[in-house]
Design an enzyme around this catalytic site. Structure first.
Site, short mmCIF file in Angstrom:
data_model
loop_
_atom_site.label_atom_id
_atom_site.label_comp_id
_atom_site.label_asym_id
_atom_site.label_seq_id
_atom_site.Cartn_x
_atom_site.Cartn_y
_atom_site.Cartn_z
N TYR A 1 -1.00 -12.74 -2.94
CA TYR A 1 -1.30 -12.42 -4.34
C TYR A 1 -0.01 -12.20 -5.12
O TYR A 1 0.18 -12.72 -6.22
CB TYR A 1 -2.21 -11.18 -4.39
CG TYR A 1 -2.40 -10.61 -5.77
CD1 TYR A 1 -3.13 -11.30 -6.73
CD2 TYR A 1 -1.85 -9.38 -6.12
CE1 TYR A 1 -3.30 -10.79 -8.01
CE2 TYR A 1 -2.02 -8.86 -7.38
CZ TYR A 1 -2.75 -9.57 -8.33
OH TYR A 1 -2.90 -9.06 -9.58
N GLU B 1 -9.69 -5.38 -12.67
CA GLU B 1 -8.92 -4.15 -12.93
C GLU B 1 -9.85 -2.99 -13.26
O GLU B 1 -9.61 -1.87 -12.82
CB GLU B 1 -7.90 -4.36 -14.04
CG GLU B 1 -6.77 -5.32 -13.69
CD GLU B 1 -5.81 -4.81 -12.61
OE1 GLU B 1 -5.87 -3.63 -12.22
OE2 GLU B 1 -4.98 -5.61 -12.14
N TRP C 1 -5.90 -1.24 -5.27
CA TRP C 1 -5.99 -2.65 -5.65
C TRP C 1 -6.35 -3.51 -4.45
O TRP C 1 -7.10 -4.48 -4.58
CB TRP C 1 -4.68 -3.12 -6.29
CG TRP C 1 -4.71 -4.56 -6.70
CD1 TRP C 1 -3.91 -5.56 -6.25
CD2 TRP C 1 -5.62 -5.19 -7.63
NE1 TRP C 1 -4.25 -6.75 -6.83
CE2 TRP C 1 -5.30 -6.55 -7.68
CE3 TRP C 1 -6.67 -4.72 -8.41
CZ2 TRP C 1 -5.98 -7.47 -8.48
CZ3 TRP C 1 -7.36 -5.64 -9.21
CH2 TRP C 1 -7.01 -6.99 -9.24
#
Length: 187
Positions: free
Chosen positions: A18, A40, A48
Site C-alpha cells: 500500500y 478513512e 489502518w
C-alpha cells in the site's frame, strides 16, 4: 540494495505494498476519492491495517464503491451490511456510508466534481512536508480542521480533523513520506 521506506509500513507485506503503490499518490478521480473517504471514515477508532485488510470486503459489499448505488441503499441493504462479517459492523458507520455518499453527490453537483472541491483546499497541488521520521507527522492540522468543519456543516459523518488529515495523506493532498523514503520524490 533495498529502498528506504517510511517506518510506519515496515514488517507487513500489505502495508508495504500500500505504501509503495498508493499512499501519498495524488488522487484526482472522484471514484477513488470516494473509496478513500469511506475507508478513512471506517477507520475511526481503529488501526489502518484493520481497514486495509478488509478493503476487498468493502469493495464487494459496497458495489465496488459505486456512489450512486450506495446513496440509494435502503434499510434492507443496511441490515445486510450489518450482517457482513467481512466489514466493520457498526450501525452508525454503516449509516454514515450512505449519508456520506448522498452528500458526496451534492458536492459533485455544486462543484462539478468532489475532486475540484477537495483539491481547492490545497490550490490543486500537494503540500510537500519535510518529515524526517513518520512519528513527527501531525495527526491533524488547521487545514484538516477547516475541511472537517465544512464537511460536518454539510452533514457528513465520521469526518473529524484526524480522519480528514489521514484522508489528505492517503490521497496525496499532503506528502508526509519521510524525506529519505524512495516515494518522497515520486509523489
Amino acid at each position: 540494495m533495498e529502498k528506504h521506506k517510511c517506518g510506519w509500513c515496515l514488517g507487513d507485506d500489505l502495508y508495504e505494498s500500500y505504501h509503495d503503490k498508493e499512499w501519498g499518490t495524488p488522487v484526482y478521480d472522484d471514484q477513488t476519492l470516494f473509496e478513500f473517504l469511506i475507508l478513512e471514515t471506517m477507520q475511526a477508532g481503529l488501526s489502518w491495517i484493520t481497514i486495509l485488510k478488509k478493503r476487498d470486503n468493502y469493495f464487494d459489499a459496497l458495489d465496488q464503491f459505486d456512489i450512486e448505488k450506495i446513496a440509494a441503499y435502503d434499510q434492507a441493504k443496511q441490515d445486510e451490511l450489518l450482517q457482513n462479517a467481512g466489514i466493520i459492523r457498526n450501525k452508525l458507520k454503516v449509516k454514515s456510508i450512505i449519508n456520506n455518499a448522498q452528500l458526496f453527490i451534492e458536492i459533485q453537483k455544486e462543484y462539478g466534481s468532489f475532486s475540484k472541491y477537495i483539491w481547492a483546499y490545497v490550490d490543486g497541488k500537494p503540500i510537500k512536508n519535510t518529515i524526517q521520521n513518520y512519528k513527527e507527522a501531525p495527526a491533524n492540522t488547521p487545514l484538516s480542521d477547516q475541511i472537517s468543519k465544512d464537511l460536518k456543516k454539510r452533514g457528513f459523518k465520521f469526518v473529524g480533523s484526524t480522519i480528514m488529515y489521514a484522508f489528505m495523506q492517503a490521497t496525496g493532498m499532503v506528502n508526509d513520506h519521510e524525506v529519505n523514503c524512495f516515494r518522497y520524490d515520486e509523489v
